[in-house]
Design a protein around this motif. Structure first.
Motif, PDB file in Angstrom:
ATOM      1  N   GLU A   1       7.516   6.769   3.224  1.00 20.28           N
ATOM      2  CA  GLU A   1       7.389   5.952   4.439  1.00 20.28           C
ATOM      3  C   GLU A   1       5.954   5.929   4.949  1.00 20.28           C
ATOM      4  OE1 GLU A   1      10.397   7.314   7.198  1.00 20.28           O
ATOM      5  OE2 GLU A   1      12.016   6.548   5.949  1.00 20.28           O
ATOM      6  N   ALA A   2       5.022   5.802   4.014  1.00 18.45           N
ATOM      7  CA  ALA A   2       3.603   5.795   4.358  1.00 18.45           C
ATOM      8  C   ALA A   2       3.115   4.420   4.802  1.00 18.45           C
ATOM      9  CB  ALA A   2       2.783   6.259   3.155  1.00 18.45           C
ATOM     10  N   ILE A   3       3.935   3.381   4.557  1.00 17.51           N
ATOM     11  CA  ILE A   3       3.484   2.017   4.820  1.00 17.51           C
ATOM     12  C   ILE A   3       4.124   1.449   6.082  1.00 17.51           C
ATOM     13  CG2 ILE A   3       3.221  -0.290   3.850  1.00 17.51           C
ATOM     14  CD1 ILE A   3       3.690   0.958   1.071  1.00 17.51           C
ATOM     15  N   THR A   4       3.270   0.941   6.970  1.00 14.50           N
ATOM     16  CA  THR A   4       3.759   0.334   8.209  1.00 14.50           C
ATOM     17  C   THR A   4       3.071  -1.005   8.428  1.00 14.50           C
ATOM     18  OG1 THR A   4       2.093   1.550   9.460  1.00 14.50           O
ATOM     19  CG2 THR A   4       4.293   2.521   9.362  1.00 14.50           C
ATOM     20  N   GLU A   5       3.666  -1.818   9.301  1.00 12.15           N
ATOM     21  CA  GLU A   5       3.113  -3.136   9.573  1.00 12.15           C
ATOM     22  C   GLU A   5       1.908  -3.004  10.491  1.00 12.15           C
ATOM     23  OE1 GLU A   5       6.023  -5.832  11.051  1.00 12.15           O
ATOM     24  OE2 GLU A   5       4.764  -7.594  10.696  1.00 12.15           O
ATOM     25  N   GLY A   6       0.787  -3.608  10.071  1.00  9.76           N
ATOM     26  CA  GLY A   6      -0.418  -3.592  10.894  1.00  9.76           C
ATOM     27  C   GLY A   6      -0.590  -4.913  11.612  1.00  9.76           C
ATOM     28  N   ASP A   7      -1.782  -5.219  12.040  1.00 10.65           N
ATOM     29  CA  ASP A   7      -2.028  -6.450  12.785  1.00 10.65           C
ATOM     30  C   ASP A   7      -1.826  -7.704  11.944  1.00 10.65           C
ATOM     31  OD1 ASP A   7      -2.518  -5.203  15.167  1.00 10.65           O
ATOM     32  OD2 ASP A   7      -4.680  -5.072  14.867  1.00 10.65           O
ATOM     33  N   ASN A   8      -2.504  -7.772  10.809  1.00 10.55           N
ATOM     34  CA  ASN A   8      -2.395  -8.965   9.965  1.00 10.55           C
ATOM     35  C   ASN A   8      -1.874  -8.655   8.572  1.00 10.55           C
ATOM     36  OD1 ASN A   8      -3.583 -10.835  11.901  1.00 10.55           O
ATOM     37  ND2 ASN A   8      -5.491  -9.745  11.519  1.00 10.55           N
ATOM     38  N   LYS A   9      -1.664  -7.410   8.299  1.00 13.36           N
ATOM     39  CA  LYS A   9      -1.199  -6.987   6.979  1.00 13.36           C
ATOM     40  C   LYS A   9      -0.549  -5.621   7.122  1.00 13.36           C
ATOM     41  CE  LYS A   9      -5.455  -4.577   5.712  1.00 13.36           C
ATOM     42  NZ  LYS A   9      -6.445  -4.317   4.668  1.00 13.36           N
ATOM     43  N   TYR A  10       0.050  -5.151   6.043  1.00  8.88           N
ATOM     44  CA  TYR A  10       0.639  -3.820   6.061  1.00  8.88           C
ATOM     45  C   TYR A  10      -0.440  -2.802   5.720  1.00  8.88           C
ATOM     46  CZ  TYR A  10       5.457  -5.173   6.863  1.00  8.88           C
ATOM     47  OH  TYR A  10       6.615  -5.633   7.446  1.00  8.88           O
ATOM     48  N   VAL A  11      -0.267  -1.592   6.239  1.00 12.24           N
ATOM     49  CA  VAL A  11      -1.279  -0.556   6.035  1.00 12.24           C
ATOM     50  C   VAL A  11      -0.629   0.736   5.514  1.00 12.24           C
ATOM     51  CG1 VAL A  11      -2.908  -1.438   7.735  1.00 12.24           C
ATOM     52  CG2 VAL A  11      -1.108   0.122   8.462  1.00 12.24           C
TER      53      VAL A  11
ATOM     54  N   LYS B   1      -4.530   1.737  -1.079  1.00 14.77           N
ATOM     55  CA  LYS B   1      -4.979   0.991   0.089  1.00 14.77           C
ATOM     56  C   LYS B   1      -4.583  -0.469  -0.109  1.00 14.77           C
ATOM     57  CE  LYS B   1      -8.920   0.527   3.164  1.00 14.77           C
ATOM     58  NZ  LYS B   1     -10.342   0.826   3.393  1.00 14.77           N
ATOM     59  N   ILE B   2      -4.133  -1.113   0.954  1.00 15.13           N
ATOM     60  CA  ILE B   2      -3.699  -2.511   0.861  1.00 15.13           C
ATOM     61  C   ILE B   2      -4.845  -3.449   1.219  1.00 15.13           C
ATOM     62  CG2 ILE B   2      -2.140  -4.231   1.856  1.00 15.13           C
ATOM     63  CD1 ILE B   2      -0.072  -1.952   2.184  1.00 15.13           C
ATOM     64  N   SER B   3      -5.131  -4.373   0.316  1.00 13.57           N
ATOM     65  CA  SER B   3      -6.250  -5.296   0.520  1.00 13.57           C
ATOM     66  C   SER B   3      -5.856  -6.441   1.447  1.00 13.57           C
ATOM     67  CB  SER B   3      -6.688  -5.879  -0.828  1.00 13.57           C
ATOM     68  OG  SER B   3      -5.782  -6.896  -1.218  1.00 13.57           O
ATOM     69  N   ASP B   4      -6.841  -7.269   1.783  1.00 10.22           N
ATOM     70  CA  ASP B   4      -6.602  -8.420   2.659  1.00 10.22           C
ATOM     71  C   ASP B   4      -5.747  -9.494   1.984  1.00 10.22           C
ATOM     72  OD1 ASP B   4      -8.032  -7.201   4.643  1.00 10.22           O
ATOM     73  OD2 ASP B   4      -9.886  -8.316   4.276  1.00 10.22           O
ATOM     74  N   ASP B   5      -5.427  -9.307   0.712  1.00 11.18           N
ATOM     75  CA  ASP B   5      -4.556 -10.263   0.017  1.00 11.18           C
ATOM     76  C   ASP B   5      -3.117 -10.168   0.511  1.00 11.18           C
ATOM     77  OD1 ASP B   5      -6.659 -11.120  -1.543  1.00 11.18           O
ATOM     78  OD2 ASP B   5      -6.177  -9.802  -3.224  1.00 11.18           O
ATOM     79  N   CYS B   6      -2.796  -9.102   1.223  1.00 18.82           N
ATOM     80  CA  CYS B   6      -1.432  -8.861   1.707  1.00 18.82           C
ATOM     81  C   CYS B   6      -0.910 -10.040   2.534  1.00 18.82           C
ATOM     82  CB  CYS B   6      -1.424  -7.592   2.564  1.00 18.82           C
ATOM     83  SG  CYS B   6       0.161  -7.257   3.358  1.00 18.82           S
TER      84      CYS B   6
ATOM     85  N   ALA C   1       2.028  -9.738   4.112  1.00 21.01           N
ATOM     86  CA  ALA C   1       2.942  -9.095   5.069  1.00 21.01           C
ATOM     87  C   ALA C   1       4.420  -9.375   4.800  1.00 21.01           C
ATOM     88  CB  ALA C   1       2.566  -9.491   6.496  1.00 21.01           C
ATOM     89  N   CYS C   2       4.812  -9.296   3.533  1.00 20.95           N
ATOM     90  CA  CYS C   2       6.214  -9.556   3.188  1.00 20.95           C
ATOM     91  C   CYS C   2       7.108  -8.340   3.466  1.00 20.95           C
ATOM     92  CB  CYS C   2       6.327  -9.959   1.723  1.00 20.95           C
ATOM     93  SG  CYS C   2       6.047  -8.610   0.557  1.00 20.95           S
ATOM     94  N   GLY C   3       6.507  -7.148   3.472  1.00 18.25           N
ATOM     95  CA  GLY C   3       7.267  -5.950   3.786  1.00 18.25           C
ATOM     96  C   GLY C   3       7.952  -5.270   2.612  1.00 18.25           C
ATOM     97  N   ALA C   4       7.853  -5.840   1.434  1.00 16.88           N
ATOM     98  CA  ALA C   4       8.537  -5.276   0.263  1.00 16.88           C
ATOM     99  C   ALA C   4       8.079  -3.851  -0.035  1.00 16.88           C
ATOM    100  CB  ALA C   4       8.306  -6.160  -0.950  1.00 16.88           C
ATOM    101  N   CYS C   5       6.815  -3.603   0.092  1.00 12.66           N
ATOM    102  CA  CYS C   5       6.284  -2.280  -0.233  1.00 12.66           C
ATOM    103  C   CYS C   5       6.776  -1.212   0.735  1.00 12.66           C
ATOM    104  CB  CYS C   5       4.761  -2.310  -0.250  1.00 12.66           C
ATOM    105  SG  CYS C   5       4.033  -2.871   1.312  1.00 12.66           S
TER     106      CYS C   5
END
Ligand code: SF4
Ligand code: SF4
Length: 56
Positions: A22-32, A4-9, A11-15
């Motif tokens: 391909e489980a990771i996508t861009e969310g509102d303020n961070k990646y999820v 799970k990605i914490s609020d420290d993200c 949003a650089c997109g590296a992950c």
């Protein structure tokens, strides 16, 4: 179990680029992470500059 990605993200997109399922996508303020797709490989945690992905 899934990562799970914490609020420290920052949003650089590296992950998202490295995730093998391909489980990771861009969310509102961070990646999820989609827990249904995550296979717990830990790659995202390894490439994140701020250690935002955590094993649950
Ligand atoms: Fe993707 Fe692996 Fe991170 Fe799960 S632990 S989100 S499968 S890179
Ligand atoms: Fe966020 Fe880290 Fe993924 Fe970058 S690598 S989008 S900071 S979780």
């Amino acid at each position: 179990m899934a990562y799970k990605i914490s609020d420290d993200c920052i949003a650089c997109g590296a992950c998202a680029a490295e995730c093998p399922t391909e489980a990771i996508t861009e969310g509102d303020n961070k990646y999820v992470i989609d827990a249904e797709k995550c296979v717990d490989c830990g790659t995202c945690a390894g490439v994140c500059p701020v250690e935002a992905p955590k094993a649950e």
